[in-house]
Design an enzyme around this catalytic site. Structure first.
Site, short mmCIF file in Angstrom:
data_model
loop_
_atom_site.label_atom_id
_atom_site.label_comp_id
_atom_site.label_asym_id
_atom_site.label_seq_id
_atom_site.Cartn_x
_atom_site.Cartn_y
_atom_site.Cartn_z
N ASP A 489 -8.40 -34.64 20.82
CA ASP A 489 -7.66 -33.42 20.44
C ASP A 489 -6.20 -33.40 20.86
O ASP A 489 -5.53 -32.39 20.66
CB ASP A 489 -8.33 -32.15 21.00
CG ASP A 489 -9.71 -31.94 20.46
OD1 ASP A 489 -10.11 -32.66 19.54
OD2 ASP A 489 -10.42 -31.03 20.95
N ASP A 708 -20.41 -27.59 24.68
CA ASP A 708 -19.02 -27.61 24.23
C ASP A 708 -18.16 -26.59 24.96
O ASP A 708 -16.94 -26.71 24.99
CB ASP A 708 -18.94 -27.32 22.73
CG ASP A 708 -19.59 -28.39 21.89
OD1 ASP A 708 -19.52 -29.57 22.28
OD2 ASP A 708 -20.18 -28.06 20.85
#
Length: 770
Positions: A489, A708
């Site tokens: 990311d 997550d």
């Protein structure tokens, strides 16, 4: 991880000067433009409205485009958009109408342009002008920070501006120090206007012929009044002495699997005056290794710097020796090079150490004992407990580990033990490098421990990357294939999420790019380490407005390392995400009742519908940009199977576009922007080498069962925050179409064991697990 659009080039509209005005505002308008054909193209506009006046209960934002060729297309977010002539109006949505004093809202839309695409020059809120223009100072952006100039020849680079200037700007290139033989040949004065600022213009440098043998250097400043200058360093390639690197070979060591092939590339370091023939010839050694193709290559004054491929083959034999054979790469008058080729034997023997083209080919995968124990303890988990998953080094403390969690050295020691027990096959262990300062800058669930403003980049280098590289460089681990997944990311956030303060800081300081480059420099230098950079996923970067800038950013970041494009083995998509590897019942070219699938709400004008097509297209684009031909791609399939009773068994028969897509797609998320602990997701294809053209492997990077992010706020000392996208009651935002988050309830902090998620993934696995 979202499908947000990129914010690239900007201007700011200042606060109203009316001291007691009821309405006052700051507006930041950023536009990323692209050209589809000469004189026309598209753009993505991102707008941040900040209320600097009295509290608002509703708002209407208005502005005029400078040209009649700038059009809003009916794709926007955060506001109800409309256009009348040149006038654009956006009114608040039901959920974002209330703006307290000092509060901001981010909105935007896609558009098209013909002619030019200048920024608007005035904004109003509720019919009150926001104030005068305060443009940001543009920076000069060059295509290279360093260039090599052949003595007696020239070399070029390009320059453009980072944002539109308020008036014409002259950018001059001048030598500030160094070898006076290096000079500006043409392009010394370039003019950029408010309409052509993003068009790259060429500067040519020249190196005068001299009689010395020094490879002189010089620094050139590229700048002018009203812009932030850039520096380009030039090096003279001297022709009065032997050029030791006149033939460039990458890599210098090649592992050739028995019964298969491997490649290396050849190019010249300097432009020849006539054609040059370079030959590759096998020397004494293992005669099973031969030159299969590319034994004779021709380089011209035009293609001298373009790598050409030589393919080696290793014949199938019955011995258990990893034989070697030197390959001499030579040309008359040039210094020859030697490539050491080693056969990766499949009949037994010692595991090969040299760098392989695909680290997953012919290898077994490391099984993390920590994950295996948790998985095996789950009902039905024994069926997958011996699957290879990655080890996440998500903070400095993870390197040393603890009494309950293995550290890096303990994992590597266990990998050596597993390698000794798996016969002749090599073993691949996967490490996730994940601790950049301002990490996960657009989300909260995986925020990290380091901050840019608190010496984070230096700490990342000295306290994180340096210890990791020192440990894995130990001779004890030389026979392992160590795959590193570089910073999930990070670089994608610099494309799409510059409206977030931490992302903007990561971009303006260069911390993300410099951190990734430092990691590549340290890790690539270790022969048995393989580097794959995270490239998000198709539902994040699949639009042209994001895809093409991503290719440029990825290439420029890698090219800026010590080894350049050779410092990466490939890229990985879908890390810790649930995008389907393949949508079996429609493609991007499917039409429904004459309407393109791209117009559906689910696809939303994306150019890709699944990860394989996205990964293959990204690979092709990167190679076209200048990456090496052997570039490999990985796809994380740990949670993208989408099986279970909800999985469609064939394409829908509906002739209604959205109905067809929703009934046909195997990805059952409410919205493709949803990413946190997704309900209905399942374990995907098991790890496998060479599953598709251009793909090195399907891999399980995010271990199934590891959360997550937390579904509620949980205090912790890891820097991880509460992200509403992990809250199952959250009704969404503009980034996910204001849909429910689709997250599972009662989730712990990211990385911690989440039994309910593991059971969900096991239950919905595809192919099914029994």
């Amino acid at each position: 991880m979202t499908a947000a659009s990129t914010a690239a080039l900007g201007l700011v509209v200042g606060q109203s000067t009316a001291a007691n005005a009821a309405v006052a505002c700051d507006v930041t308008y950023t536009a990323n433009s692209w050209t589809s054909s000469p004189g026309q193209g598209g753009f993505t506009a991102n707008i941040t409205l900040k209320n600097t006046g009295d509290p608002l209960t509703s708002w209407s934002l208005g502005f005029d485009y400078p040209t009649t060729g700038q059009k809003y297309t009916p794709t926007g977010w955060g506001a109800n958009w409309s256009q009348s002539g040149a006038r654009i109006t956006g009114t608040n949505m039901p959920y974002n109408g209330s703006l307290a004093t000092g509060a901001s809202v981010s909105v935007g839309f896609n558009g098209t342009w013909t002619g030019t695409n200048p920024n608007p020059t005035a904004f109003s809120v509720n019919s009150t002008a926001c104030g005068g223009m305060n443009p940001t100072t543009p920076s000069v952006v060059t295509s290279a920070s360093a260039v090599a100039v052949n003595e007696g020849g020239t070399a070029t680079f390009t320059a453009r501006l980072s944002s539109a200037p308020s008036a014409n700007v002259t950018v001059a290139t001048a030598r500030t120090s160094g070898d006076t033989d290096l000079s500006v040949s043409s392009g010394g004065s370039l003019t950029f206007t408010p309409s052509n600022w993003s068009t790259a213009q060429t500067v040519t440098l020249a190196a005068a012929q001299d009689s010395d043998t020094a490879a002189g250097t010089a620094a050139f400043s590229v700048g002018g009044s009203g812009v932030t200058a850039a520096t380009v360093n030039a090096t003279e390639v001297d022709d009065d002495a032997t050029v030791e690197q006149s033939i460039l070979v990458t890599p210098a060591s090649v592992t050739v699997p028995e019964g298969a092939t491997a490649t290396y590339t050849v190019r010249l370091a300097a432009q020849p005056t006539s054609n040059v023939t370079v030959t590759s010839a096998a020397g004494s050694g293992d005669t099973n290794i031969t030159v299969s193709s590319g034994a004779s290559l021709t380089f011209t004054s035009a293609n001298w710097s373009t790598p050409q491929t030589v393919t080696l083959a290793a014949a199938q034999d019955t011995d258990n020796t990893n034989g070697t054979r030197p390959i001499t790469v030579a040309s008359t008058g040039l210094t020859s090079r030697t490539v050491t080729a080693t056969e990766a034997d499949d009949d037994g023997g010692t595991n090969p150490g040299p760098h392989a083209e695909n680290p997953y080919a012919g290898a077994t995968g490391y099984v993390n004992p920590n994950w295996r124990t948790r998985a095996a303890a789950e009902p039905g988990g024994a069926a997958v407990a011996n699957t290879s998953t990655a080890v996440w080094l998500d903070r400095i403390a993870a390197i040393a580990g603890s009494s309950s969690v293995m550290g890096l050295q303990a994992h590597l020691d266990e990998a050596v033990r597993q390698d000794a027990a798996n016969g002749s096959a090599p073993l691949t262990i996967q490490l996730v490098i994940y601790d950049l300062p301002n990490r996960d800058c657009s989300a909260l669930a995986s925020n990290g421990e380091l901050l840019i403003a608190e010496n984070g980049l230096n700490r990342y280098k000295t306290e994180y990357i340096d210890p990791i590289s020192t440990i894995i460089n130990s001779p004890a681990y030389a026979n392992l294939r160590i795959v590193t997944i570089i910073e999930p990311d990070s670089l994608p956030n610099l494309i799409t999420n510059l409206s977030f303060a931490k992302c903007a800081e990561a971009n303006s300081t260069g911390a993300y790019v410099q951190g990734v480059q430092y990691a590549l420099n340290k890790l690539h230098a270790i022969t048995n380490v393989y580097t794959y950079i995270d490239a998000a996923h198709h539902a994040w970067l699949g639009w042209d407005s994001n895809f093409n800038p991503s290719v440029n950013l990825f290439y420029n970041t890698v090219a800026g390392t010590t080894a350049g494009v050779d410092s990466v083995d490939g890229f990985i998509t879908n890390t810790a995400n649930t995008s389907a590897s393949k949508e079996p019942y429609f493609t991007i070219n499917t039409t429904v009742n004459g309407t393109s699938i791209r117009q559906s709400k689910w696809v939303d004008w994306n150019f890709y519908v699944d990860e394989v097509t996205f990964a293959q297209a990204l690979r092709t684009a990167l190679i076209g940009k200048g990456m090496r031909q052997g570039l490999g791609m990985l796809v994380d399939t740990s949670r993208n199977g989408w099986g279970g009773s909800a999985r469609p068994t064939g394409p829908s028969t509906s002739t209604v576009l959205d109905t067809f897509v929703n009934q046909s797609r195997i990805d059952r998320r409410i919205h493709a922007g949803n990413w946190c602990n997704q309900s209905g997701a399942g374990m995907g294809a098991r790890p496998a080498a060479n599953p598709e053209t251009g793909l090195d492997a399907y891999v399980w990077i995010k271990p199934p069962g590891e959360s997550d992010g937390a579904s509620t706020d949980i205090p912790n000392d890891e820097g991880k925050k509460f992200d509403r996208m992990c809250d199952p009651t959250y009704t969404g935002n503009s980034l996910n179409g204001n849909n429910m988050s689709g997250a599972l309830p009662n989730a712990p902090l990211s990385g911690q064991w989440f039994s309910a998620q593991f059971q969900e993934l096991l239950r919905n696995a595809y192919p099914p697990i029994s």
